[in-house]
Design an enzyme around this catalytic site. Structure first.
Site, PDB file in Angstrom:
ATOM      1  N   ASP A  39      35.841  33.023  33.835  1.00 56.18           N
ATOM      2  CA  ASP A  39      37.067  33.705  34.242  1.00 56.18           C
ATOM      3  C   ASP A  39      38.212  33.057  33.470  1.00 56.18           C
ATOM      4  O   ASP A  39      38.049  31.982  32.886  1.00 56.18           O
ATOM      5  CB  ASP A  39      37.288  33.539  35.759  1.00 56.18           C
ATOM      6  CG  ASP A  39      38.595  34.186  36.215  1.00 56.18           C
ATOM      7  OD1 ASP A  39      38.821  35.364  35.869  1.00 56.18           O
ATOM      8  OD2 ASP A  39      39.411  33.515  36.874  1.00 56.18           O
ATOM      9  N   SER A  40      39.373  33.691  33.527  1.00 54.73           N
ATOM     10  CA  SER A  40      40.547  33.107  32.877  1.00 54.73           C
ATOM     11  C   SER A  40      41.002  31.837  33.596  1.00 54.73           C
ATOM     12  O   SER A  40      41.773  31.063  33.052  1.00 54.73           O
ATOM     13  CB  SER A  40      41.682  34.131  32.881  1.00 54.73           C
ATOM     14  OG  SER A  40      41.936  34.565  34.203  1.00 54.73           O
TER      15      SER A  40
ATOM     16  N   TYR B 150      45.241  35.908  31.493  1.00 52.02           N
ATOM     17  CA  TYR B 150      44.798  36.886  30.498  1.00 52.02           C
ATOM     18  C   TYR B 150      45.519  38.223  30.711  1.00 52.02           C
ATOM     19  O   TYR B 150      45.623  39.026  29.798  1.00 52.02           O
ATOM     20  CB  TYR B 150      43.292  37.136  30.627  1.00 52.02           C
ATOM     21  CG  TYR B 150      42.392  36.061  30.065  1.00 52.02           C
ATOM     22  CD1 TYR B 150      42.880  34.803  29.686  1.00 52.02           C
ATOM     23  CD2 TYR B 150      41.030  36.300  29.918  1.00 52.02           C
ATOM     24  CE1 TYR B 150      42.030  33.829  29.184  1.00 52.02           C
ATOM     25  CE2 TYR B 150      40.168  35.332  29.408  1.00 52.02           C
ATOM     26  CZ  TYR B 150      40.673  34.098  29.044  1.00 52.02           C
ATOM     27  OH  TYR B 150      39.823  33.144  28.551  1.00 52.02           O
ATOM     28  N   GLY B 151      45.978  38.435  31.946  1.00 55.41           N
ATOM     29  CA  GLY B 151      46.491  39.746  32.351  1.00 55.41           C
ATOM     30  C   GLY B 151      47.668  40.271  31.544  1.00 55.41           C
ATOM     31  O   GLY B 151      47.906  41.477  31.511  1.00 55.41           O
TER      32      GLY B 151
ATOM     33  N   CYS C 163      36.326  37.882  35.322  1.00 56.69           N
ATOM     34  CA  CYS C 163      37.720  38.288  35.135  1.00 56.69           C
ATOM     35  C   CYS C 163      37.804  39.808  34.892  1.00 56.69           C
ATOM     36  O   CYS C 163      37.157  40.324  33.982  1.00 56.69           O
ATOM     37  CB  CYS C 163      38.269  37.535  33.929  1.00 56.69           C
ATOM     38  SG  CYS C 163      39.959  37.944  33.520  1.00 56.69           S
TER      39      CYS C 163
ATOM     40  N   THR D  49      40.375  41.533  33.801  1.00 57.34           N
ATOM     41  CA  THR D  49      41.067  41.825  32.546  1.00 57.34           C
ATOM     42  C   THR D  49      40.100  41.675  31.372  1.00 57.34           C
ATOM     43  O   THR D  49      40.049  42.528  30.474  1.00 57.34           O
ATOM     44  CB  THR D  49      42.265  40.871  32.362  1.00 57.34           C
ATOM     45  OG1 THR D  49      43.022  40.837  33.576  1.00 57.34           O
ATOM     46  CG2 THR D  49      43.136  41.320  31.222  1.00 57.34           C
TER      47      THR D  49
ATOM     48  N   GLU E 253      47.634  32.010  44.293  1.00 60.98           N
ATOM     49  CA  GLU E 253      47.429  30.616  43.850  1.00 60.98           C
ATOM     50  C   GLU E 253      48.342  29.655  44.611  1.00 60.98           C
ATOM     51  O   GLU E 253      48.021  28.491  44.793  1.00 60.98           O
ATOM     52  CB  GLU E 253      47.622  30.504  42.336  1.00 60.98           C
ATOM     53  CG  GLU E 253      46.520  31.240  41.605  1.00 60.98           C
ATOM     54  CD  GLU E 253      46.302  30.818  40.164  1.00 60.98           C
ATOM     55  OE1 GLU E 253      46.920  29.848  39.709  1.00 60.98           O
ATOM     56  OE2 GLU E 253      45.497  31.499  39.497  1.00 60.98           O
TER      57      GLU E 253
ATOM     58  N   CYS F  78      41.187  42.823  40.624  1.00 60.41           N
ATOM     59  CA  CYS F  78      41.620  41.539  40.069  1.00 60.41           C
ATOM     60  C   CYS F  78      40.988  40.451  40.925  1.00 60.41           C
ATOM     61  O   CYS F  78      40.867  40.613  42.150  1.00 60.41           O
ATOM     62  CB  CYS F  78      43.145  41.434  40.115  1.00 60.41           C
ATOM     63  SG  CYS F  78      43.777  39.815  39.620  1.00 60.41           S
ATOM     64  N   THR F  79      40.594  39.382  40.259  1.00 59.30           N
ATOM     65  CA  THR F  79      39.894  38.301  40.963  1.00 59.30           C
ATOM     66  C   THR F  79      40.634  37.798  42.199  1.00 59.30           C
ATOM     67  O   THR F  79      40.010  37.407  43.187  1.00 59.30           O
ATOM     68  CB  THR F  79      39.710  37.106  40.002  1.00 59.30           C
ATOM     69  OG1 THR F  79      40.954  36.858  39.326  1.00 59.30           O
ATOM     70  CG2 THR F  79      38.617  37.366  38.995  1.00 59.30           C
ATOM     71  N   HIS F  80      41.963  37.766  42.127  1.00 58.95           N
ATOM     72  CA  HIS F  80      42.741  37.139  43.199  1.00 58.95           C
ATOM     73  C   HIS F  80      42.961  38.034  44.423  1.00 58.95           C
ATOM     74  O   HIS F  80      43.300  37.546  45.489  1.00 58.95           O
ATOM     75  CB  HIS F  80      44.123  36.737  42.674  1.00 58.95           C
ATOM     76  CG  HIS F  80      44.096  35.639  41.663  1.00 58.95           C
ATOM     77  ND1 HIS F  80      43.448  35.760  40.458  1.00 58.95           N
ATOM     78  CD2 HIS F  80      44.652  34.400  41.676  1.00 58.95           C
ATOM     79  CE1 HIS F  80      43.599  34.642  39.761  1.00 58.95           C
ATOM     80  NE2 HIS F  80      44.330  33.800  40.475  1.00 58.95           N
TER      81      HIS F  80
END
Ligand code: DGL
Length: 266
Positions: free
Chosen positions: A12-13, A44-45, A75, A77, A154, A186-188
């Site tokens: 992942d980024s 990366y986004g 990721c 993106t 985050e 998106c991962t988050h």
């Protein structure tokens, strides 16, 4: 060594891919995993497709060098823009998060109106649109970039007033579009599920691409006969390209468990 005994590689980024890692270890507890977070070059986004592809190729090379039997691009993106080249360039199976999420969304939508939220890069790539329309051309897709969700997650602001207002502002237009399914692209974003659900309402089905990706990894491992037989718990190795300390701090919050050692690589 037989392929069966090799680990799964996930990149992942940064730290967000741990949400995908979490789904993979829940579904496949016997598999060993090597995780690479490209924390030196996150996010990366907001980057160009050429740069994302180059970073993704470098991440892949690192994981292949460690000896992995399958590659998971956690990721969104990176999956959105670099999956075709990664698949073409490598012999091992390469699995991204877009197709599994798109498939699930197409299955659950009743009114054929799907919302997709992700980074600027993911939304601009239109990768989810393409994947969904490959399955059913009649489905309308309404996409929206929600870049502030990444720093909010985050920061650990999963459920507070700032996050709620941000979610309202990003998501109200999607509510007006009468979607019945929303892809958390998106991962988050799964970390903000409570607030997203509050804004979207209980009628809208939220699709977690990470969860669907874990199922796809399981399917491919079984199909290729390279799943690790279920006798022992898997072991995990974490690598980052910068600031292991922060990765541990944020990552342990994301995962709700201890990470152990995290190694820095260049
Ligand atoms: N991991 C990225 C994604 O899922 C979000 C963070 C970034 O922009 O790098 O798209």
């Amino acid at each position: 060594m037989k392929k069966k005994g090799l680990p799964i590689g996930i990149f992942d980024s940064g730290v967000g891919g741990l949400t995908v890692f979490k789904e993979v270890i829940t579904l496949l507890p016997h598999e060993d995993i090597i995780y690479l977070g490209d924390t030196a070059r996150v996010p990366y986004g907001t980057r160009s497709p050429q740069t994302i592809i180059r970073y993704s190729q470098e991440n892949t090379r690192f994981l292949l060098h460690q000896g992995v039997k399958i590659l998971v691009v956690a990721c969104n993106t990176s999956s959105a823009v670099s999956l075709p080249s990664l698949k073409k360039e490598n012999e091992i199976p390469v699995i991204g998060v877009i197709e599994p999420g798109a498939r699930r969304a197409s299955e659950v939508t009743q009114n054929k109106r799907i919302g997709v939220i992700g980074t600027e890069g993911t939304v601009k790539s239109r990768a989810y649109e393409r994947a969904i329309q490959m399955i059913d051309q009649k489905i309308a897709i309404i996409s929206r970039a929600c870049p502030l969700f990444v720093p909010l997650a985050e920061e650990g602001w999963m459920d507070n007033e700032v996050t709620r207002l941000t979610a309202q502002s990003y998501l109200s237009p999607l509510c007006e579009e009468k979607i019945d399914t929303l892809v958390l692209g998106c991962t988050h974003y799964p970390l903000l599920e409570t607030v997203i659900r509050e804004v979207m309402g209980d009628e809208v089905c939220l699709v977690n691409s990470g969860k669907e990706t874990a199922k796809e990894v399981q399917r491919v491992l079984n199909e290729q006969g390279i799943a690790t037989p279920g006798k022992r718990d898997g072991s995990y190795k974490f690598y980052v390209t910068d600031n292991a300390k922060r990765f541990i701090k944020v990552g342990e919050r994301f995962l709700g468990r201890r990470l152990g050692a995290v190694n820095e690589v260049t």
